[in-house]
Design an enzyme around this catalytic site. Sequence first.
Site, PDB file in Angstrom:
ATOM      1  N   SER A  23      36.383  49.331  26.528  1.00 35.98           N
ATOM      2  CA  SER A  23      35.379  48.204  27.086  1.00 35.98           C
ATOM      3  C   SER A  23      34.205  48.562  28.068  1.00 35.98           C
ATOM      4  CB  SER A  23      35.996  47.164  27.541  1.00 35.98           C
ATOM      5  OG  SER A  23      36.453  47.360  28.830  1.00 35.98           O
ATOM      6  N   LYS A  56      35.292  45.274  34.794  1.00 35.15           N
ATOM      7  CA  LYS A  56      33.877  44.834  34.068  1.00 35.15           C
ATOM      8  C   LYS A  56      32.691  44.962  34.836  1.00 35.15           C
ATOM      9  CE  LYS A  56      36.735  43.592  30.477  1.00 35.15           C
ATOM     10  NZ  LYS A  56      36.682  44.191  29.304  1.00 35.15           N
TER      11      LYS A  56
END
Length: 307
Positions: A89, A157
């Site tokens: 990701s 993230k």
Amino acid sequence: MTHHDADDDAGIPAGDPAGGPGRSSGSDGSGSGSEPVEKAASGRPGRKAKERKHLPVWQESLLLLAVALALAVLIKALFVQAFYIPSESMEPGLVKDDRILVEKVSYWFGKTPERGDVVVFEDPGQWLGPADLDAPTGIANLLSKVGLYPTGGHLVKRVIGIEGDVIVCCDDEGRLEVNGKALDESSYLGPDPGACDAPVDDWITQRKTALARPCSWTVGPVPKNKLFVLGDNRGHSADSRAHLCGPDEDPCTESPWVDTRLVVGKVFLLIWPQDRWRWIGRPETFKSIPASPPADLVKRAEKLAAR
């Protein structure tokens, strides 16, 4: 001759080398008194002190090991912790199974993450799948407790929005906007982000959710002590977008926010593999973001959220 000896000699009448009334006498009255004078002058016995006894090697080794473990636990709790990247990701910057270091000092004394920071945080609530929750076993598990082995079970993230921000996807050029200012994310996004800088693949998109229209959504204002986070590999990241509610979802049971209390720290160093070792910082594009959104943008976001 000691300082005390000099004083004693100064008290001896001239011509009295044997010692007269000015010379201190021993306990036997003999008048020699040399040993008591030496003790009083130096404050030490006339013989050598005994050497300090050393611990056995095995005891010293155990003591050093205990100190090292205590320091490792302290460093992990307050300063630096190792993690590994659990998925794709955050590509291309951080690849699956990369080893990273996270520092905690930046968020001491009530400070919170800033836009652009790459952060590691605990699962806000079923964001991780069963495979991502697997913990190390055996000696690796023991080492992870003291920060000597990379820890999993967390998410990595990039912070896009902080308290009060409004995020819009996307402008006419396919760029994300934060507080009305478009982001230039070309320095860290993948080479082909798609039609806009926030696409989502079918495996994340669900019918009747906001993700069914991946290039047309508005969120915010971000609540107090919350963050809006996205992965750099936008098409393969189950991030805040995956927890947006669509206009037909009533009641909304999802939350796109990450509580700042769940943040472990800020990623600052990629340490493995060695050929990709590098510092990780905050991209320049986030410096141009206004501190707060325009009033009309806030009204628009609140109106959309009320539907």
